[in-house]
Scaffold this motif. Structure first.
Motif, PDB file in Angstrom:
ATOM      1  N   ASP A  83      41.347  30.393  38.300  1.00  0.00           N
ATOM      2  CA  ASP A  83      39.824  29.666  38.266  1.00  0.00           C
ATOM      3  C   ASP A  83      39.623  29.466  39.548  1.00  0.00           C
ATOM      4  O   ASP A  83      40.343  29.950  40.357  1.00  0.00           O
ATOM      5  CB  ASP A  83      40.223  27.689  37.854  1.00  0.00           C
ATOM      6  N   ILE A  84      38.213  29.367  39.720  1.00  0.00           N
ATOM      7  CA  ILE A  84      37.510  29.247  40.536  1.00  0.00           C
ATOM      8  C   ILE A  84      36.923  27.374  40.795  1.00  0.00           C
ATOM      9  O   ILE A  84      35.785  27.299  39.993  1.00  0.00           O
ATOM     10  CB  ILE A  84      36.255  30.164  41.067  1.00  0.00           C
ATOM     11  N   ASP A 112      33.038  29.651  31.575  1.00  0.00           N
ATOM     12  CA  ASP A 112      32.639  29.006  32.260  1.00  0.00           C
ATOM     13  C   ASP A 112      34.006  27.662  32.801  1.00  0.00           C
ATOM     14  O   ASP A 112      33.731  26.489  32.369  1.00  0.00           O
ATOM     15  CB  ASP A 112      31.659  27.936  32.216  1.00  0.00           C
ATOM     16  N   ASN A 170      38.287  29.628  46.079  1.00  0.00           N
ATOM     17  CA  ASN A 170      38.002  30.671  45.377  1.00  0.00           C
ATOM     18  C   ASN A 170      39.783  32.063  45.538  1.00  0.00           C
ATOM     19  O   ASN A 170      39.050  32.929  44.767  1.00  0.00           O
ATOM     20  CB  ASN A 170      36.590  31.271  45.188  1.00  0.00           C
ATOM     21  N   ILE A 175      39.250  34.832  34.603  1.00  0.00           N
ATOM     22  CA  ILE A 175      38.570  34.706  35.499  1.00  0.00           C
ATOM     23  C   ILE A 175      37.589  33.087  35.005  1.00  0.00           C
ATOM     24  O   ILE A 175      36.492  33.205  34.957  1.00  0.00           O
ATOM     25  CB  ILE A 175      37.644  35.324  36.770  1.00  0.00           C
ATOM     26  N   TYR A 176      38.106  31.624  35.302  1.00  0.00           N
ATOM     27  CA  TYR A 176      37.339  30.662  34.836  1.00  0.00           C
ATOM     28  C   TYR A 176      36.973  29.720  35.985  1.00  0.00           C
ATOM     29  O   TYR A 176      37.327  29.744  37.418  1.00  0.00           O
ATOM     30  CB  TYR A 176      37.763  30.767  33.639  1.00  0.00           C
ATOM     31  N   ALA A 234      41.592  33.380  42.586  1.00  0.00           N
ATOM     32  CA  ALA A 234      41.037  34.268  42.068  1.00  0.00           C
ATOM     33  C   ALA A 234      40.583  35.879  42.533  1.00  0.00           C
ATOM     34  O   ALA A 234      40.412  36.685  42.087  1.00  0.00           O
ATOM     35  CB  ALA A 234      39.473  33.799  41.260  1.00  0.00           C
ATOM     36  N   LYS A 283      31.960  34.222  39.862  1.00  0.00           N
ATOM     37  CA  LYS A 283      32.431  34.625  39.129  1.00  0.00           C
ATOM     38  C   LYS A 283      31.740  36.078  38.452  1.00  0.00           C
ATOM     39  O   LYS A 283      32.704  37.319  38.439  1.00  0.00           O
ATOM     40  CB  LYS A 283      32.470  33.936  37.234  1.00  0.00           C
ATOM     41  N   THR A 284      31.108  36.041  38.607  1.00  0.00           N
ATOM     42  CA  THR A 284      30.272  37.570  38.472  1.00  0.00           C
ATOM     43  C   THR A 284      30.173  38.608  39.808  1.00  0.00           C
ATOM     44  O   THR A 284      30.285  39.357  39.868  1.00  0.00           O
ATOM     45  CB  THR A 284      28.627  37.091  37.921  1.00  0.00           C
ATOM     46  N   ASP A 303      31.420  39.625  30.643  1.00  0.00           N
ATOM     47  CA  ASP A 303      31.288  38.507  31.707  1.00  0.00           C
ATOM     48  C   ASP A 303      30.872  36.725  30.755  1.00  0.00           C
ATOM     49  O   ASP A 303      29.997  36.700  29.810  1.00  0.00           O
ATOM     50  CB  ASP A 303      30.391  38.462  32.783  1.00  0.00           C
ATOM     51  N   SER A 353      35.345  36.899  32.063  1.00  0.00           N
ATOM     52  CA  SER A 353      35.317  35.398  32.817  1.00  0.00           C
ATOM     53  C   SER A 353      34.335  34.438  31.845  1.00  0.00           C
ATOM     54  O   SER A 353      34.270  34.483  30.979  1.00  0.00           O
ATOM     55  CB  SER A 353      33.738  35.286  34.110  1.00  0.00           C
TER      56      SER A 353
END
Length: 539
Positions: free
Chosen positions: A356-357, A333, A205, A229-230, A208, A237-238, A299, A331
């Motif tokens: 991305d994460i 998924d 991560n 950010i995905y 990001a 992400k949140t 989000d 953000s």
């Protein structure tokens, strides 16, 4: 070389780099904007970076490309030196233009034919001549999750009970949609517990995180507007979205910051438009609320797919804010290209910085476990609480990539040790306690059928088509991807894989080789495969 000439030369270098094959201009914009030219002479260029992470990343991935660009432009080899200027990204920036105040130093340098030791000595002298430069400070690890105080003893059964007890999660949800007075205390400090300080940073991560910090420090910069950010659910992400919000509330309180989940946004829009009269105050208030924001964070935007009217409104707000230099952070998924929306939305969502994460590695998950325990001890005042290292490692290794599942497992163990007075839990006790808790991890045995099912769902083809004789382009593509993933994720012999796809050894080998070759040339394919792997890992 004066500062104006120096900036112009650096712009030429950046443009040259972006023109090379296999270079993503968006990534160059994102990273090179964090570099500042300090000195340049024949065969020598000195740059400063905002932080140690940017310095290290550029040195590992882009220094040779910068050297190539300089060589192409000036027809001589260059030495490139990068140092960290900690004053370029102070945590309490009060205006977006603060970082632009630094002035480059003029440093002379011998020609490129000088010996390497002399180059190193001159580089050191150049660094000393630039007053702002200081050695990089170590970044402490921080937690990705925060525990809030439990108000009462939870209604759970003692260890060994046969019922499927659901343990409460002491983690705050932190999803209130607007940055109103409810988001700050009487001193103007954020009330949300999700901050950059308690986010555990790992290789999965780091990118990001760094870009989120950049946006929080200086919102509205074009190369990161929007910031997208995905990653799969539960990866943080949140947390990063809320951390951006909290940082801006604390350091730039004059800016209006709004965080909203897409479900809240959709509900808000439906309520506002229920009267079917755009002159009504409810609708005007809805749109004005978002258009007046200096920073808008939305989000889980993937939930807006299929909601054409809401998307149109979001698109209007999005365009208005970004055209005014106001910051938008999104953000989802999945990557923008994998969201089922109109191509123009995908293009705009992808027009800034997209990062991305990935699922956390064992080290990051273990860091989260340790931070979680320490935070709980601090909040509850239970300083004697200690979870043995072997139990912490077991939880980290057994949990899936979803951090919420990881937190819940730690909570379960803590409650067993404290509320049921079993401070000496053994590893076997914990295995029994959590035997039905984890959804993935090493206990899940992945099969070829699992991979085939996810590939079929992802590419919207049937199992009969995947293993059948049809040779349309989309089916051949999906089949080769499935074969490649079986080989990589299961490490099975070609013959064993071939039997499940009704193919022979040579066909399987060709499919694997073909995908590997295409991956070298296509960043999109690499992202697509990573998205598929994440889906498969979470089965």
């Amino acid at each position: 070389m004066d500062s104006e000439m120096l900036e112009k030369a650096w712009e030429e270098v950046c443009s040259q780099v972006k023109g090379y094959n296999n270079i993503d201009p968006t990534q160059i914009n994102a990273f090179f904007s964090r570099l500042h030219p300090q000195a340049m002479s024949e065969g020598f260029l000195m740059l400063t970076a905002d932080n140690d992470f940017i310095k290290t990343w550029i040195e590992r991935h882009y220094v040779e490309v910068i050297k190539q660009a300089l060589n192409d432009l000036y027809q001589i080899p260059y030495t490139v030196v990068i140092e960290v200027d900690v004053t370029a990204a102070q945590p309490n920036v009060q205006a977006p233009t603060a970082a632009s105040a630094q002035q480059p130093a003029q440093v002379s340098h011998p020609t490129a034919n000088a010996a390497a030791p002399q180059l190193a000595a001159d580089a050191t002298a150049a660094a000393a001549a630039t007053a702002q430069i200081t050695p990089p400070a170590a970044q402490p690890l921080s937690a990705n999750t925060v525990v809030s105080s439990a108000s009462a003893v939870p209604e759970v059964e003692p260890f060994g009970s046969s019922s499927n007890q659901v343990y409460p999660d002491p983690i705050r949800d932190d999803r209130s949609p607007y940055a109103t007075s409810a988001d700050v205390d009487e001193m103007g400090k954020p009330t949300s517990s999700l901050t950059f300080e308690n986010f555990v940073i790992g290789d999965s991560n780091r990118m990001a995180y760094s870009m989120a910090v950049a946006v929080a420090e200086m919102p509205g910069k074009a190369h990161l507007n929007p910031l997208f950010i995905y990653g799969k659910s539960g990866l943080g992400k949140t947390h990063l979205m809320r951390a951006i919000q909290n940082y801006i509330i604390e350091t730039l309180p004059h800016l209006t910051t709004i965080y909203v989940d897409s479900a809240e946004l959709l509900s808000d829009y439906m309520e506002a438009s229920a009267a079917h009269d755009k002159e009504k105050s409810s609708y005007k208030n809805f749109k004005t609320r978002y258009e007046d924001a200096d920073v808008l964070l939305i989000d889980d935007v993937q939930y807006l797919q299929g909601k054409k009217q809401t998307l149109d409104i979001v698109f209007q707000i999005f365009n208005k804010l970004t055209s005014q230099g106001k910051q938008v952070v999104l953000s989802a998924d999945r990557a923008p290209k994998n969201i089922d929306i109109d191509e123009r939305y995908k293009s705009r969502f992808n027009s800034g910085g997209t990062f991305d994460i990935q699922p956390p590695e064992i080290e990051t998950k273990l860091g989260i476990v340790k931070s979680f325990v320490e935070e709980y001890k601090l909040n509850e005042g239970i300083h004697e609480l200690s979870i043995p290292d072997d139990i912490q490692l077991y939880i980290a290794e057994s949990s899936s990539s979803n951090i919420r599942e990881l937190k819940s497992a730690v909570t379960k163990v803590i409650y067993q040790m404290t509320f049921f007075n079993q401070p000496d839990l053994s590893l076997d006790d914990v295995r029994h306690l959590l035997e039905s808790h984890f959804s993935g991890g090493p206990s899940k045995r992945l099969t070829i059928a699992d991979i085939q099912k996810e590939v079929e769902n992802f590419y919207k083809i049937s199992h009969a088509e995947l293993i059948g004789k049809k040779r349309t382009r989309n089916i051949i593509y999906a089949r080769q991807i499935g074969i490649y993933l079986c080989r990589q994720m299961l490490d099975l012999p070609f013959n064993d894989i071939g039997k499940q796809f009704n193919r022979d050894h040579s066909t399987v080998m060709y499919s694997v080789t073909n995908v590997e070759e295409k991956m070298k040339e296509s960043r999109e394919l690499r992202e697509e495969l990573e998205a598929l792997k994440q889906l498969i890992r979470e089965i």
